[in-house]
Design a protein around this motif. Structure first.
Motif, PDB file in Angstrom:
ATOM      1  N   ASN A 128      52.118  17.902  -9.340  1.00  0.00           N
ATOM      2  CA  ASN A 128      52.705  18.922  -8.136  1.00  0.00           C
ATOM      3  C   ASN A 128      51.916  19.195  -7.081  1.00  0.00           C
ATOM      4  OD1 ASN A 128      54.582  21.030  -7.459  1.00  0.00           O
ATOM      5  ND2 ASN A 128      55.338  21.219  -9.563  1.00  0.00           N
ATOM      6  N   ALA A 146      50.368  20.936 -12.768  1.00  0.00           N
ATOM      7  CA  ALA A 146      50.922  21.856 -11.947  1.00  0.00           C
ATOM      8  C   ALA A 146      50.169  22.100 -10.428  1.00  0.00           C
ATOM      9  CB  ALA A 146      50.849  23.221 -12.527  1.00  0.00           C
ATOM     10  N   PRO A 147      50.931  22.790  -9.553  1.00  0.00           N
ATOM     11  CA  PRO A 147      50.276  23.034  -8.219  1.00  0.00           C
ATOM     12  C   PRO A 147      48.785  23.315  -8.313  1.00  0.00           C
ATOM     13  CG  PRO A 147      52.495  24.017  -8.278  1.00  0.00           C
ATOM     14  CD  PRO A 147      52.148  23.484  -9.697  1.00  0.00           C
ATOM     15  N   TRP A 162      50.510  19.652 -20.205  1.00  0.00           N
ATOM     16  CA  TRP A 162      50.926  20.514 -19.147  1.00  0.00           C
ATOM     17  C   TRP A 162      49.609  21.161 -18.829  1.00  0.00           C
ATOM     18  CZ3 TRP A 162      53.516  25.617 -19.237  1.00  0.00           C
ATOM     19  CH2 TRP A 162      54.295  25.936 -17.827  1.00  0.00           C
ATOM     20  N   GLY A 164      48.046  23.511 -16.205  1.00  0.00           N
ATOM     21  CA  GLY A 164      48.698  24.876 -15.571  1.00  0.00           C
ATOM     22  C   GLY A 164      48.192  24.937 -13.904  1.00  0.00           C
ATOM     23  N   VAL A 185      48.691  22.458 -23.763  1.00  0.00           N
ATOM     24  CA  VAL A 185      48.760  22.978 -22.436  1.00  0.00           C
ATOM     25  C   VAL A 185      47.593  23.560 -21.977  1.00  0.00           C
ATOM     26  CG1 VAL A 185      49.968  25.059 -21.674  1.00  0.00           C
ATOM     27  CG2 VAL A 185      51.364  23.526 -23.365  1.00  0.00           C
ATOM     28  N   GLY A 187      46.416  26.748 -19.630  1.00  0.00           N
ATOM     29  CA  GLY A 187      46.983  27.884 -18.876  1.00  0.00           C
ATOM     30  C   GLY A 187      46.363  27.848 -17.340  1.00  0.00           C
ATOM     31  N   SER A 188      47.120  28.407 -16.653  1.00  0.00           N
ATOM     32  CA  SER A 188      46.949  28.552 -15.055  1.00  0.00           C
ATOM     33  C   SER A 188      45.461  29.111 -14.946  1.00  0.00           C
ATOM     34  CB  SER A 188      47.858  29.276 -14.362  1.00  0.00           C
ATOM     35  OG  SER A 188      48.144  30.575 -14.924  1.00  0.00           O
ATOM     36  N   SER A 190      42.775  28.191 -15.601  1.00  0.00           N
ATOM     37  CA  SER A 190      41.711  27.889 -16.531  1.00  0.00           C
ATOM     38  C   SER A 190      40.339  26.909 -16.110  1.00  0.00           C
ATOM     39  CB  SER A 190      42.310  27.554 -17.717  1.00  0.00           C
ATOM     40  OG  SER A 190      43.352  28.294 -18.436  1.00  0.00           O
ATOM     41  N   VAL A 201      47.208  25.251 -27.308  1.00  0.00           N
ATOM     42  CA  VAL A 201      47.189  25.873 -25.969  1.00  0.00           C
ATOM     43  C   VAL A 201      45.758  26.365 -25.584  1.00  0.00           C
ATOM     44  CG1 VAL A 201      48.009  27.729 -24.522  1.00  0.00           C
ATOM     45  CG2 VAL A 201      49.509  26.705 -25.963  1.00  0.00           C
ATOM     46  N   VAL A 203      43.093  28.693 -22.709  1.00  0.00           N
ATOM     47  CA  VAL A 203      43.365  29.500 -21.463  1.00  0.00           C
ATOM     48  C   VAL A 203      41.643  29.971 -21.190  1.00  0.00           C
ATOM     49  CG1 VAL A 203      45.593  30.256 -21.846  1.00  0.00           C
ATOM     50  CG2 VAL A 203      43.788  31.587 -22.698  1.00  0.00           C
ATOM     51  N   LYS A 211      46.144  28.843 -29.195  1.00  0.00           N
ATOM     52  CA  LYS A 211      47.271  28.365 -30.157  1.00  0.00           C
ATOM     53  C   LYS A 211      46.919  26.906 -30.662  1.00  0.00           C
ATOM     54  CE  LYS A 211      50.479  31.532 -28.393  1.00  0.00           C
ATOM     55  NZ  LYS A 211      51.636  31.654 -27.261  1.00  0.00           N
TER      56      LYS A 211
END
Ligand SMILES: CC(C)(COP(=O)(O)OP(=O)(O)OC[C@H]1O[C@@H](n2cnc3c(N)ncnc32)[C@H](O)[C@@H]1OP(=O)(O)O)[C@@H](O)C(=O)NCCC(=O)NCCS
Length: 211
Positions: A128, A146-147, A162, A164, A185, A187-188, A190, A201, A203, A211
């Motif tokens: 992204n 992600a961006p 993914w 973030g 995943v 987190g955004s 991080s 997950v 973060v 998680k």
């Protein structure tokens, strides 16, 4: 203008449509069902997934950010449709790298993405806006970066991960790649400083497993 079929009618699908337009294609959006089609109110034509057969000669992209759903669509139409790569003209590539990306299928590379060099990529990756991918990185199939996420050199990102928005992945040490496991995943915002397990997950700064 050549048509391109874009699976999805979400905001991300429209962003993928913008890349298609920048590459000289006319996007044809593909709604999963009648409810999704009825909700379409943007520029560009949308059709039902059941009508895709009529357009089987054109190229297709999957404008669905969710990795598992993108994978399901790709599998549903594997061998029937041709999934092309969409690479925004402002993306930059190190020596030999564009050819490596273009040899794959279903890749979405948004505006401002930077690949340096010696990066191995799988199929159907989403890279992204303004993401950076450093040297000697391996990115497996169906990953979403992600961006503004930054992947340092010498990292291995497993299938369907993914990463973030604005996350940073530190570089691997010496010959050992920093490994992010399958389906994980980040987190955004991080900052990942060590290997991450699969199906998890993480973060925070430094990123911890929640998680
Ligand atoms: C990591 C993420 C997936 C977690 O979502 P979730 O499973 O629904 O988790 P929750 O929102 O229940 O949060 C769980 C805990 O982690 C914290 N947390 C969630 N995301 C965080 C982040 N990015 N950084 C730091 N802490 C975070 C929450 O504050 C919460 O803490 P608490 O238990 O002390 O209250 C999500 O927050 C995230 O960052 N998604 C990425 C968004 C993104 O980049 N989108 C790109 C669009 S193109």
């Amino acid at each position: 203008m050549n048509l391109i079929g874009i699976f999805g009618t979400s905001g991300f699908a429209r962003e993928v449509g913008d890349i298609a337009l920048a590459q000289g294609y006319q996007p044809l959006y593909i709604a999963r069902d009648q409810t999704e089609l009825d909700a379409w109110s943007f520029a560009g034509t949308a059709i039902l997934e059941s009508e895709v057969e009529i357009y089987r000669e054109i190229g297709f992209a999957i404008g669905i950010g969710e990795n598992a759903i993108r994978q399901k669509v790709a599998r549903r139409f594997a061998g029937q449709l041709k999934f092309i790569n969409l690479i925004h003209p402002s993306a930059t590539f190190g020596q030999g790298q564009r050819q490596i990306v273009e040899a794959r299928q279903g890749m979405i590379v948004c505006a401002g993405v930077r690949f340096t060099n010696n990066i191995q990529v799988g199929d159907f990756g989403v890279f992204n806006l303004n993401a950076t991918i450093g040297h000697d990185v391996i990115v497996d199939d169906f990953v979403n970066i992600a961006p503004g996420a930054h992947i340092s050199g010498n990292v291995h990102i497993g299938p369907r991960c993914w990463i973030g928005t604005g996350a940073a992945i530190n570089q691997g040490q010496g010959d050992t790649k920093l490994h992010i496991g399958t389906d994980t995943v980040i987190g955004s915002g991080s900052v990942v400083v060590k290997a991450c397990e699969s199906h998890s997950v993480y973060v925070g700064i430094p990123a911890k497993k929640i998680k």
